[in-house]
Design an enzyme around this catalytic site. Structure first.
Site, PDB file in Angstrom:
ATOM      1  CE  LYS A 194      -2.335  -1.324   3.653  1.00 27.08           C
ATOM      2  NZ  LYS A 194      -1.790  -2.703   3.778  1.00 27.08           N
ATOM      3  CB  THR A 195       3.750   2.347   2.056  1.00 31.28           C
ATOM      4  OG1 THR A 195       3.020   2.244   3.284  1.00 31.28           O
ATOM      5  CG2 THR A 195       4.669   3.558   2.108  1.00 31.28           C
ATOM      6  CG  ASP A 210       0.351   3.612   6.934  1.00 33.76           C
ATOM      7  OD1 ASP A 210      -0.555   2.904   6.454  1.00 33.76           O
ATOM      8  OD2 ASP A 210       1.419   3.145   7.374  1.00 33.76           O
ATOM      9  CB  THR A 263      -4.660  -3.228   8.110  1.00 36.63           C
ATOM     10  OG1 THR A 263      -4.834  -2.563   9.373  1.00 36.63           O
ATOM     11  CG2 THR A 263      -3.259  -2.939   7.596  1.00 36.63           C
ATOM     12  NE  ARG A 297       6.460  -4.431   5.419  1.00 41.31           N
ATOM     13  CZ  ARG A 297       5.453  -3.618   5.738  1.00 41.31           C
ATOM     14  NH1 ARG A 297       4.554  -3.999   6.624  1.00 41.31           N
ATOM     15  NH2 ARG A 297       5.349  -2.434   5.174  1.00 41.31           N
TER      16      ARG A 297
END
Length: 339
Positions: free
Chosen positions: A66-67, A111, A160, A219
């Site tokens: 997302k980032t 965020d 999230t 990640r």
């Protein structure tokens, strides 16, 4: 509990390591084909009209990009990128200060947007829709609100837990994209790209091995890649082959399904101490020496997603797949999972 190598979260040090591996353009972003295609249309249409694109909401589990997508949006638009987070904005004044300093066309990334304080949410409603904020001057009965016009900008929110966003805030996003877990083949492509950026040789079978243990999360895949690189540097010949991948992941206690010590401890306790359940969350947590919140939020989601654990009104239960993964023989079926 020691830091888990398969956690999908990231601290500041981890994010710094990730920065060197982030793609800079949509064409380089691996996976999420539907979201990527839709987002490309939104951005290129806005560029063609010469206006900022609609506000963008990105939802999905942590560690899926997302980032990275938010940064890519700013890069594709050729504009600057401002970062903040919901927990960092506890007062409307905090958000007003950020909004009033934005330049035309700038991308504001928020965020964990679901954790915005309510007064800040209400201020953001107006800013996103009308591009203005009301600055309150004075206190008490004599206070007055002075409207401040903002240049057009784009908010990119990441969450999230999309269900926690209030409807008025959700409705102000013109584009919403949900990111799903990655398939093993997509993770292999992520790993090959990352290995190239790290300057290491990654064999195809090693990439497949790491991908299969990465819980569908880029990640985690990149973190495991760095751990395998460490093993190859210290105990191997520097090359990332299948032997290095398996040996490194054994050192870090990540098994063939991507389960670590905590995950296996929960399953082991559930099967061997409680006969496969059902057992209450608190009792299960005590048996592995963890807090109930840790078991529920850290270990349980992946175990349930992989079909190793079930949640019933009577408590947690082990599935036949859990017994098979641990190499144990299940007791006689009681009808809970039998057909």
């Amino acid at each position: 509990m020691s830091e888990r190598v398969v956690t999908s979260g990231a601290d500041d040090l981890e994010r710094a390591a990730e920065a060197a591996l982030r793609p800079r353009a949509l064409a380089d972003f691996v996976g999420q084909a539907t979201v990527r295609d839709q987002l490309s249309l939104v951005l290129h249409a806005a560029l063609g009209r010469g206006v900022p694109p609609d506000h963008v909401l990105l939802s999905g589990p942590p560690g899926l990009g997302k980032t990275t997508l938010a940064m890519i949006i700013a890069g594709e638009l050729g504009t600057s990128f401002r970062v903040t987070s919901g927990p960092a904005i506890q007062h409307a004044g905090d958000l007003a200060a950020v909004l009033s300093s934005l330049e035309e066309g700038e991308v504001l990334f928020i965020d964990e947007i679901h954790r915005l304080a309510r007064p800040a949410e209400e201020l953001l409603y107006v800013a996103m829709e009308d591009f203005r904020v009301d600055v309150v001057v004075g206190k008490g009965p004599g206070a007055s609100a002075i409207p401040l016009t903002l240049p057009p900008f784009t908010v990119v929110g990441a969450t999230t837990r999309a269900g926690l966003l209030p409807a008025p805030l959700r409705d102000r996003f013109g584009f919403t994209g949900h990111l799903d877990f990655y398939a093993a083949g997509e993770l292999e492509r992520v790993l090959v790209r990352s290995a190239g950026l790290l300057g290491v040789r990654l064999d195809a079978d090693a990439a497949a091995e790491i991908a299969s243990r990465s819980r569908g999360t880029p990640r985690i895949a990149n973190r495991l890649l760095r751990r395998v690189r460490d093993w190859a540097q210290v105990r191997g010949d520097g090359g990332l082959d299948l032997r290095a991948a398996r040996a490194a992941l054994e050192v870090y206690e990540v098994d063939a399904l991507g389960l670590d010590r905590l995950d296996r401890g929960v399953l082991q306790a559930l099967c061997t101490r409680f006969g496969g359940g059902p057992v209450g969350l608190s009792t299960l947590a005590v048996s592995v020496g963890e807090e109930p919140d840790t078991v529920e939020t850290v270990a349980e989601p992946y175990l349930v997603r992989e079909g190793l654990m079930g949640r019933t009104p009577r408590g947690r239960v082990a599935t036949p797949a859990a017994w098979a993964h641990l190499g144990l023989t299940p007791p006689q079926p009681d009808g809970l999972f039998s057909t």
